[in-house]
Design a protein around this motif. Structure first.
Motif, PDB file in Angstrom:
ATOM      1  N   LEU A 192       2.076   1.427  -7.171  1.00  0.00           N
ATOM      2  CA  LEU A 192       2.755   1.088  -5.636  1.00  0.00           C
ATOM      3  C   LEU A 192       1.714   0.926  -4.633  1.00  0.00           C
ATOM      4  N   ARG A 193       0.728   1.822  -4.884  1.00  0.00           N
ATOM      5  CA  ARG A 193      -0.753   1.534  -3.884  1.00  0.00           C
ATOM      6  C   ARG A 193      -1.243   0.161  -4.177  1.00  0.00           C
ATOM      7  N   ASN A 194      -1.362   0.068  -5.212  1.00  0.00           N
ATOM      8  CA  ASN A 194      -2.027  -1.332  -5.780  1.00  0.00           C
ATOM      9  C   ASN A 194      -1.195  -2.631  -5.132  1.00  0.00           C
ATOM     10  N   LEU A 195       0.249  -2.456  -5.190  1.00  0.00           N
ATOM     11  CA  LEU A 195       0.891  -3.369  -4.599  1.00  0.00           C
ATOM     12  C   LEU A 195       0.691  -3.613  -3.020  1.00  0.00           C
TER      13      LEU A 195
ATOM     14  N   VAL B 253      -1.856  -5.562  -2.294  1.00  0.00           N
ATOM     15  CA  VAL B 253      -1.622  -7.013  -2.745  1.00  0.00           C
ATOM     16  C   VAL B 253      -0.841  -7.450  -1.458  1.00  0.00           C
ATOM     17  N   GLU B 254      -0.091  -6.749  -0.963  1.00  0.00           N
ATOM     18  CA  GLU B 254       0.936  -7.051   0.254  1.00  0.00           C
ATOM     19  C   GLU B 254       0.022  -7.177   1.494  1.00  0.00           C
ATOM     20  N   GLU B 255      -0.862  -6.214   1.690  1.00  0.00           N
ATOM     21  CA  GLU B 255      -1.737  -6.298   2.907  1.00  0.00           C
ATOM     22  C   GLU B 255      -2.863  -7.560   2.981  1.00  0.00           C
ATOM     23  N   THR B 256      -3.292  -7.932   1.569  1.00  0.00           N
ATOM     24  CA  THR B 256      -4.057  -9.193   1.614  1.00  0.00           C
ATOM     25  C   THR B 256      -3.430 -10.376   1.765  1.00  0.00           C
ATOM     26  N   VAL B 257      -2.180 -10.460   1.307  1.00  0.00           N
ATOM     27  CA  VAL B 257      -1.347 -11.633   1.616  1.00  0.00           C
ATOM     28  C   VAL B 257      -1.134 -11.800   3.043  1.00  0.00           C
TER      29      VAL B 257
ATOM     30  N   ALA C 155      -0.974  -9.517  -9.700  1.00  0.00           N
ATOM     31  CA  ALA C 155      -0.954  -9.861  -8.210  1.00  0.00           C
ATOM     32  C   ALA C 155      -2.316  -9.820  -7.651  1.00  0.00           C
ATOM     33  N   GLN C 156      -2.930  -8.849  -7.878  1.00  0.00           N
ATOM     34  CA  GLN C 156      -4.355  -8.628  -7.320  1.00  0.00           C
ATOM     35  C   GLN C 156      -5.371  -9.842  -7.704  1.00  0.00           C
TER      36      GLN C 156
END
Length: 166
Positions: A22-25, A28-32, A147-148
């Motif tokens: 979840l932290r990795n996601l 990803v969300e913040e990067t997008v 995703a990353q």
């Protein structure tokens, strides 16, 4: 300064490994959002070279593939409407960036909800991916890794877009 997701620690109430995913996601969300969230439609769908993908296509693919991987990792059937080849999913569609980003957010939320519901025994269940059988933990772990990978492509493509327009 905001604390990076990997330093935010465990998410209470979920298996520790799910917390890592979840932290990795979150990352990803913040990067997008940072690299794709404020683009014009032209920049969102720009293709830098043959056989490369536009940012919008990458955003679509991250959301769609993450949800499909969750379904595979939890031994659920993938609905016909979600069965799409990566090349088709990443192709320029011209959809409004806001629409694509909202769909991305919806898919990531579906993934988060699905991951949060997992128990330790769910991770060790054998699932089928095409002709392969593997423990669910490997498929579920691939959600954030995949995703990353594509989030990094979004950063690079955005930098190329910015360099092109200087």
């Amino acid at each position: 300064m905001q604390i990076p997701p990997f330093l935010r620690g465990e998410i209470e109430g979920v298996h520790w490994l799910v917390s890592v995913w979840l932290r990795n996601l979150d990352e990803v969300e913040e990067t997008v959002q940072k690299w794709a969230g404020n683009l014009t439609p032209e920049g969102f769908w720009w293709v830098p070279a043959p056989e490369t993908n536009p940012i919008g296509g990458l955003v679509q693919h991250i959301g769609g593939s993450s949800y499909r991987l969750l379904l595979r990792g939890t031994a659920q059937e993938i609905p016909e409407a979600l069965r799409i080849r990566p090349a088709e999913e990443m192709a320029p569609s011209g959809r409004a960036p806001e629409e694509v980003l909202a769909e991305f957010e919806q898919n990531l939320e579906r993934v988060r909800v699905g991951l949060r519901a997992l128990e330790a025994e769910d991770l060790m269940r054998t699932v089928r991916v095409g002709p392969h059988q593997v423990k669910a933990v490997y498929v579920l772990d691939h959600i954030a890794a995949h995703a990353q990978h594509h989030a990094g492509q979004i950063i690079t493509t955005r930098k190329l877009w910015e360099a092109r327009n200087r």
